[in-house]
Design an enzyme around this catalytic site. Structure first.
Site, PDB file in Angstrom:
ATOM      1  N   ALA A   1       0.841  -1.201   0.000  1.00  0.00           N
ATOM      2  CA  ALA A   1       0.000   0.000   0.000  1.00  0.00           C
ATOM      3  C   ALA A   1       0.872   1.245   0.000  1.00  0.00           C
ATOM      4  CB  ALA A   1      -0.915   0.001   1.231  1.00  0.00           C
ATOM      5  N   ASP A   2       0.325   2.305  -0.577  1.00  0.00           N
ATOM      6  CA  ASP A   2       0.994   3.595  -0.522  1.00  0.00           C
ATOM      7  C   ASP A   2      -0.073   4.682  -0.475  1.00  0.00           C
ATOM      8  OD1 ASP A   2       3.403   5.200  -0.505  1.00  0.00           O
ATOM      9  OD2 ASP A   2       2.802   5.889  -2.485  1.00  0.00           O
ATOM     10  N   THR A   3       0.199   5.717   0.291  1.00  0.00           N
ATOM     11  CA  THR A   3      -0.722   6.841   0.424  1.00  0.00           C
ATOM     12  C   THR A   3       0.057   8.136   0.282  1.00  0.00           C
ATOM     13  OG1 THR A   3      -2.171   5.576   1.876  1.00  0.00           O
ATOM     14  CG2 THR A   3      -2.388   7.971   1.955  1.00  0.00           C
TER      15      THR A   3
ATOM     16  N   ALA B   1      -3.321   3.773  -2.659  1.00  0.00           N
ATOM     17  CA  ALA B   1      -3.302   2.630  -3.567  1.00  0.00           C
ATOM     18  C   ALA B   1      -2.979   1.361  -2.794  1.00  0.00           C
ATOM     19  CB  ALA B   1      -2.257   2.838  -4.662  1.00  0.00           C
TER      20      ALA B   1
END
Length: 192
Positions: free
Chosen positions: A71-73, A108
Site C-alpha cells: 500500500a501507498d498513500t 493505492a
C-alpha cells in the site's frame, strides 16, 4: 492470512478492524517518483513494488504462500505530491499550504496472490479549515505529523482541522478498506 508489506501501525490497526490475520514484513523499497509519472501512477506503482518485493522474499525464504498486501498513500495539492515532512520547517510549511484548502489523498493497494495482481486506487478530497501559525506550531510539537504523508494524521488531533471529507476515511488513514475487502473477496474466490 496475508503478509503486510508495511510497518505502518495505522495499516495494522485497520487490518485488525477488518478481522484480517496478517504478518508484518516491511518492504523497505526506495520510493522515488519517476520523471513524468502522475501522482496516481506513482502510488499504484509503489504499492505494486512493495507487494512484489515481499512476494519475492516469501519465495526466496520458502515461507508459506499467502497473499501479500502492498500500500501507498500520498497527499497531493495542485498536482504536487507533498510527501512526508523532512523536518519541522518542512512539516509546518506543508501544513501552511494545506490550511484553508482542499487536497487529494491518493491511497493505492496491491495484493499479490500466487503470481496474480489485484490493484485499486482510492481518491479522497480533504478540506482543511484555515489554521493559525500558533495552531500549526502546536500541532507540530505533538510529534503526530512526523512520518505522515501531508504532515497530518486524520485519526489524531488533525481531525479538528478537517472541515470536509469526500471519500474514504480509512483511505486517508492509509488503507482503503472498501477496496481491500473487495480484492480479498476476489482472491478467496479464486480470482473471480
Amino acid at each position: 492470512m496475508i503478509y503486510l508489506a508495511s510497518a505502518s501501525p495505522r495499516r495494522q490497526e485497520l487490518l485488525r478492524q477488518l478481522g484480517v490475520e496478517f504478518e508484518v514484513m516491511p518492504s523497505n523499497i526506495l520510493e522515488v517518483r519517476q520523471a513524468g509519472e502522475s501522482p496516481a501512477d506513482y502510488v499504484l506503482r509503489v504499492a505494486r513494488d512493495k507487494a512484489q518485493f515481499v512476494a519475492r522474499l516469501v519465495r526466496e525464504r520458502g515461507l508459506p504462500v499467502f497473499p501479500v498486501l502492498g500500500a501507498d498513500t500520498e497527499v497531493v495539492l495542485d498536482g504536487e505530491i507533498l510527501g512526508k515532512p523532512e523536518n519541522a520547517a518542512h512539516g509546518m510549511a506543508i501544513l501552511r499550504r494545506l490550511a484553508g484548502r482542499t487536497h487529494e489523498v491518493l491511497s493505492a493497494i496491491c495484493v499479490w496472490n500466487r503470481e496474480r495482481e489485484y490493484s485499486a486506487l482510492n481518491t479522497s478530497h480533504v478540506t482543511f479549515r484555515p489554521l493559525t501559525p500558533t495552531e500549526i506550531e502546536q500541532y507540530w510539537k505533538t510529534g503526530e505529523p512526523v512520518g505522515k504523508a501531508g504532515a497530518y494524521a486524520i485519526q489524531g488531533r488533525a481531525a479538528t482541522f478537517i472541515a470536509k471529507l469526500e471519500g474514504s476515511y480509512s483511505g486517508v488513514m492509509g488503507l482503503p478498506l472498501y477496496e481491500l475487502d473487495d480484492i480479498l473477496r476476489k482472491t478467496e474466490a479464486g480470482g473471480a
